[in-house]
Design a protein around this motif. Structure first.
Motif, PDB file in Angstrom:
ATOM      1  N   GLY A 124       0.814  -1.203   0.000  1.00  0.00           N
ATOM      2  CA  GLY A 124       0.000   0.000   0.000  1.00  0.00           C
ATOM      3  C   GLY A 124       0.846   1.251   0.000  1.00  0.00           C
ATOM      4  N   VAL A 125       0.210   2.343  -0.441  1.00  0.00           N
ATOM      5  CA  VAL A 125       0.901   3.633  -0.473  1.00  0.00           C
ATOM      6  C   VAL A 125      -0.090   4.744  -0.136  1.00  0.00           C
ATOM      7  CG1 VAL A 125       0.526   3.891  -2.975  1.00  0.00           C
ATOM      8  CG2 VAL A 125       2.354   5.184  -1.858  1.00  0.00           C
ATOM      9  N   GLY A 126       0.356   5.671   0.678  1.00  0.00           N
ATOM     10  CA  GLY A 126      -0.440   6.845   1.020  1.00  0.00           C
ATOM     11  C   GLY A 126       0.287   8.105   0.594  1.00  0.00           C
ATOM     12  N   GLY A 127      -0.357   9.239   0.822  1.00  0.00           N
ATOM     13  CA  GLY A 127       0.254  10.516   0.495  1.00  0.00           C
ATOM     14  C   GLY A 127       0.122  11.474   1.658  1.00  0.00           C
ATOM     15  N   GLN A 128       0.323  12.745   1.380  1.00  0.00           N
ATOM     16  CA  GLN A 128       0.248  13.759   2.424  1.00  0.00           C
ATOM     17  C   GLN A 128      -1.205  14.168   2.667  1.00  0.00           C
ATOM     18  OE1 GLN A 128       3.135  14.506   4.115  1.00  0.00           O
ATOM     19  NE2 GLN A 128       3.799  12.816   2.798  1.00  0.00           N
ATOM     20  N   VAL A 129      -1.547  14.291   3.941  1.00  0.00           N
ATOM     21  CA  VAL A 129      -2.908  14.663   4.342  1.00  0.00           C
ATOM     22  C   VAL A 129      -2.933  16.147   4.676  1.00  0.00           C
ATOM     23  CG1 VAL A 129      -4.767  14.258   5.996  1.00  0.00           C
ATOM     24  CG2 VAL A 129      -3.327  12.339   5.225  1.00  0.00           C
ATOM     25  N   ILE A 130      -3.816  16.879   4.029  1.00  0.00           N
ATOM     26  CA  ILE A 130      -3.954  18.312   4.266  1.00  0.00           C
ATOM     27  C   ILE A 130      -5.109  18.516   5.238  1.00  0.00           C
ATOM     28  CG2 ILE A 130      -4.140  20.581   3.199  1.00  0.00           C
ATOM     29  CD1 ILE A 130      -1.821  18.760   2.161  1.00  0.00           C
ATOM     30  N   GLU A 131      -4.781  18.871   6.474  1.00  0.00           N
ATOM     31  CA  GLU A 131      -5.797  19.062   7.515  1.00  0.00           C
ATOM     32  C   GLU A 131      -6.370  20.475   7.442  1.00  0.00           C
ATOM     33  OE1 GLU A 131      -7.173  17.091   9.642  1.00  0.00           O
ATOM     34  OE2 GLU A 131      -5.866  15.335   9.861  1.00  0.00           O
ATOM     35  N   HIS A 132      -7.682  20.581   7.621  1.00  0.00           N
ATOM     36  CA  HIS A 132      -8.339  21.883   7.594  1.00  0.00           C
ATOM     37  C   HIS A 132      -8.943  22.267   8.944  1.00  0.00           C
ATOM     38  CE1 HIS A 132      -8.074  22.647   3.227  1.00  0.00           C
ATOM     39  NE2 HIS A 132      -8.050  21.336   3.164  1.00  0.00           N
ATOM     40  N   ASN A 133      -9.065  21.322   9.840  1.00  0.00           N
ATOM     41  CA  ASN A 133      -9.581  21.615  11.178  1.00  0.00           C
ATOM     42  C   ASN A 133      -8.395  21.686  12.130  1.00  0.00           C
ATOM     43  OD1 ASN A 133     -11.214  21.996  13.389  1.00  0.00           O
ATOM     44  ND2 ASN A 133     -11.976  19.898  13.457  1.00  0.00           N
ATOM     45  N   LEU A 134      -7.713  22.830  12.121  1.00  0.00           N
ATOM     46  CA  LEU A 134      -6.405  22.938  12.766  1.00  0.00           C
ATOM     47  C   LEU A 134      -6.437  23.356  14.229  1.00  0.00           C
ATOM     48  CD1 LEU A 134      -4.505  24.750   9.857  1.00  0.00           C
ATOM     49  CD2 LEU A 134      -4.652  22.301  10.314  1.00  0.00           C
ATOM     50  N   GLN A 154       9.139   4.783   3.991  1.00  0.00           N
ATOM     51  CA  GLN A 154       8.506   3.548   4.451  1.00  0.00           C
ATOM     52  C   GLN A 154       7.901   3.790   5.827  1.00  0.00           C
ATOM     53  OE1 GLN A 154      10.823  -0.011   3.852  1.00  0.00           O
ATOM     54  NE2 GLN A 154       9.655  -1.186   5.360  1.00  0.00           N
ATOM     55  N   VAL A 155       6.653   3.372   6.030  1.00  0.00           N
ATOM     56  CA  VAL A 155       5.930   3.654   7.274  1.00  0.00           C
ATOM     57  C   VAL A 155       5.364   2.363   7.843  1.00  0.00           C
ATOM     58  CG1 VAL A 155       5.366   6.050   6.671  1.00  0.00           C
ATOM     59  CG2 VAL A 155       3.826   4.205   5.961  1.00  0.00           C
ATOM     60  N   ASP A 156       4.916   2.443   9.113  1.00  0.00           N
ATOM     61  CA  ASP A 156       4.382   1.245   9.750  1.00  0.00           C
ATOM     62  C   ASP A 156       2.868   1.121   9.608  1.00  0.00           C
ATOM     63  OD1 ASP A 156       3.426   3.103  11.564  1.00  0.00           O
ATOM     64  OD2 ASP A 156       4.898   2.627  13.109  1.00  0.00           O
ATOM     65  N   ARG A 157       2.209   2.164   9.089  1.00  0.00           N
ATOM     66  CA  ARG A 157       0.766   2.128   8.854  1.00  0.00           C
ATOM     67  C   ARG A 157       0.385   3.268   7.927  1.00  0.00           C
ATOM     68  NH1 ARG A 157      -0.579   3.673  15.038  1.00  0.00           N
ATOM     69  NH2 ARG A 157       1.492   2.776  15.228  1.00  0.00           N
ATOM     70  N   LEU A 158      -0.818   3.196   7.385  1.00  0.00           N
ATOM     71  CA  LEU A 158      -1.303   4.256   6.497  1.00  0.00           C
ATOM     72  C   LEU A 158      -2.572   4.868   7.083  1.00  0.00           C
ATOM     73  CD1 LEU A 158      -0.753   2.655   2.969  1.00  0.00           C
ATOM     74  CD2 LEU A 158       0.579   4.495   4.041  1.00  0.00           C
ATOM     75  N   SER A 182     -12.195   1.344  15.944  1.00  0.00           N
ATOM     76  CA  SER A 182     -11.094   2.225  15.526  1.00  0.00           C
ATOM     77  C   SER A 182      -9.855   1.348  15.352  1.00  0.00           C
ATOM     78  CB  SER A 182     -10.839   3.344  16.548  1.00  0.00           C
ATOM     79  OG  SER A 182     -10.587   2.812  17.838  1.00  0.00           O
ATOM     80  N   TYR A 183      -8.735   1.953  14.976  1.00  0.00           N
ATOM     81  CA  TYR A 183      -7.473   1.238  14.768  1.00  0.00           C
ATOM     82  C   TYR A 183      -7.525   0.257  13.592  1.00  0.00           C
ATOM     83  CZ  TYR A 183      -5.639   3.073  19.159  1.00  0.00           C
ATOM     84  OH  TYR A 183      -5.191   3.893  20.161  1.00  0.00           O
ATOM     85  N   GLU A 184      -8.493   0.420  12.686  1.00  0.00           N
ATOM     86  CA  GLU A 184      -8.581  -0.517  11.574  1.00  0.00           C
ATOM     87  C   GLU A 184      -7.385  -0.404  10.622  1.00  0.00           C
ATOM     88  OE1 GLU A 184     -10.873   3.171  10.289  1.00  0.00           O
ATOM     89  OE2 GLU A 184     -10.550   2.022  12.134  1.00  0.00           O
ATOM     90  N   GLU A 185      -6.820   0.826  10.486  1.00  0.00           N
ATOM     91  CA  GLU A 185      -5.644   0.977   9.613  1.00  0.00           C
ATOM     92  C   GLU A 185      -4.430   0.269  10.197  1.00  0.00           C
ATOM     93  OE1 GLU A 185      -7.282   3.714  10.801  1.00  0.00           O
ATOM     94  OE2 GLU A 185      -7.792   5.074   9.144  1.00  0.00           O
ATOM     95  N   LEU A 186      -4.241   0.376  11.508  1.00  0.00           N
ATOM     96  CA  LEU A 186      -3.108  -0.290  12.146  1.00  0.00           C
ATOM     97  C   LEU A 186      -3.265  -1.795  12.072  1.00  0.00           C
ATOM     98  CD1 LEU A 186      -0.501  -0.283  13.747  1.00  0.00           C
ATOM     99  CD2 LEU A 186      -1.851  -0.048  15.846  1.00  0.00           C
ATOM    100  N   ASP A 187      -4.469  -2.290  12.294  1.00  0.00           N
ATOM    101  CA  ASP A 187      -4.715  -3.729  12.216  1.00  0.00           C
ATOM    102  C   ASP A 187      -4.364  -4.258  10.832  1.00  0.00           C
ATOM    103  OD1 ASP A 187      -6.129  -6.316  13.153  1.00  0.00           O
ATOM    104  OD2 ASP A 187      -7.214  -5.787  11.315  1.00  0.00           O
ATOM    105  N   LEU A 188      -4.818  -3.548   9.801  1.00  0.00           N
ATOM    106  CA  LEU A 188      -4.491  -3.941   8.430  1.00  0.00           C
ATOM    107  C   LEU A 188      -2.986  -3.905   8.199  1.00  0.00           C
ATOM    108  CD1 LEU A 188      -5.164  -4.590   5.481  1.00  0.00           C
ATOM    109  CD2 LEU A 188      -5.652  -2.139   5.137  1.00  0.00           C
TER     110      LEU A 188
END
Length: 348
Positions: A124-134, A154-158, A182-188
């Protein structure tokens, strides 16, 4: 509606975009339109996995040429079930998971497909997340916890979404654990990494995340009410006896904090009870010992967070998460690979 609504009319291309949503009438149109635009070059399908929305989410989504599937049983709502529901109805080579309060940035899917094509060991591959609720305390706390997950490399989760290789998902049995609040991304991630797959984040904008505006304590209470914060206990229970358990505990840094905090409080509670039974003025001494325990934790947060409002929020959040860890371990589970009962509202 933009011209993007006409994109999904041909046979399924290379990417399935799964949008998981619950009562997202204010944002769902932007999520769908950005997803359709993202498929202009690579081709694919958009699937809305709805968790029994009670607002206009479904009616708005029906304006677009997408597949809409909805949970048959609203009692099964949780963060883990939406991605798996959408995955059940998907068919493309690559699968992207998008929250209903996000918008895909133009060309990210193109970049992500190119990356996975060029790196066969990547699941899997992710990108940069642009947060708007700062401004919310919740956002600031999330940044402090997850900054290292969001850097390129290289990351440990997405967290916050990613594009996954279907063949990798098929190897581990299922996409997302339907039991997790919750934590579904880490589980995957840990299930994939335990099988030798890698995850990456590229230095390219992927999504805009708008989030939900809510006072921090209201949000914390809502997460308790919806069992969202039970996820920490649920993922630990799900991993017990599995090949990825040691990797999970290693990556689940907050588990160590909550576990040690529980031991700390129990130890001081035992000391307080001992004082109450065996010392002169024992109740006062025991109560003082336990209050000292709580004040010590609060002062530690005050030193680390530097402001009183952040320290109080962290203090309350810590003890709610400790309670949720215990509660989550005892929540019942279904077979995560079992087919999810659903209704197809619209099929393209």
């Amino acid at each position: 509606m933009t011209k993007a609504i006409s994109i999904q009319s041909a046979a399924v291309g290379r990417v399935s975009i799964i949008i998981k949503a619950l009562n997202e009438e204010k944002r769902i149109a932007r999520a769908i339109e950005s997803s359709l635009r993202a498929l202009e070059r690579v081709g694919g399908e958009v699937i809305l996995a709805d968790s029994c929305s009670t607002d206009q989410t479904i009616n708005i989504a029906k304006r677009y040429p997408i597949t809409i599937v909805q949970l048959a049983n609203s009692a099964e709502r949780c963060c883990g079930i939406g991605p798996q529901l959408g995955y059940q109805h998907s068919s493309a080579e690559y699968v992207y998971i998008l929250d209903g309060d996000m918008e895909l940035r133009p060309h990210f899917i193109d970049q992500a497909v190119q990356f996975l094509d060029a790196h066969p060991a990547a699941a899997g591959v992710g990108g940069q997340v642009i947060e708007h609720n700062l401004d919310s305390l919740e956002y600031k706390a999330r940044v402090e916890r997850n900054a290292h997950h969001m850097n390129a490399g290289q990351v440990d989760r997405l967290d916050m979404g990613g594009l996954y290789r279907r063949s990798a998902i098929e190897q581990i049995g299922y996409f997302s654990d339907r039991n997790l609040h919750s934590y579904e991304e880490l589980d995957l991630a840990v299930r994939l990494r335990a099988r030798g797959w890698r995850l990456h984040r590229i230095n390219f904008p992927a999504v805009d995340h708008h989030g939900h505006d809510a006072a921090p304590y209201r949000l914390l209470y809502r997460r308790w009410e919806t069992k969202y914060i039970y996820g920490i206990g649920e993922i630990v229970r799900a991993g017990i006896g599995k090949p990825h358990f040691s990797l999970l505990i290693k990556q689940l840094h907050e588990f160590k904090l909550y576990f040690l905090s529980i031991i700390w409080v129990i130890a001081f509670l035992i000391i307080s009870i001992f004082c109450g039974f065996f010392l002169k003025n024992g109740l006062a001494v025991g109560g003082g010992v336990f209050i000292f325990c709580l004040l010590f934790v609060l002062m530690t947060f005050l030193i680390r967070k530097k402001t009183f409002d952040k320290a109080i929020y962290a203090f309350v959040s810590l003890f709610m998460h400790c309670a949720a860890l215990i509660a989550g371990i005892f929540v019942g589970r279904q077979d995560p690979g079992k087919k999810i009962d659903s209704n197809v509202m619209s099929n393209y």
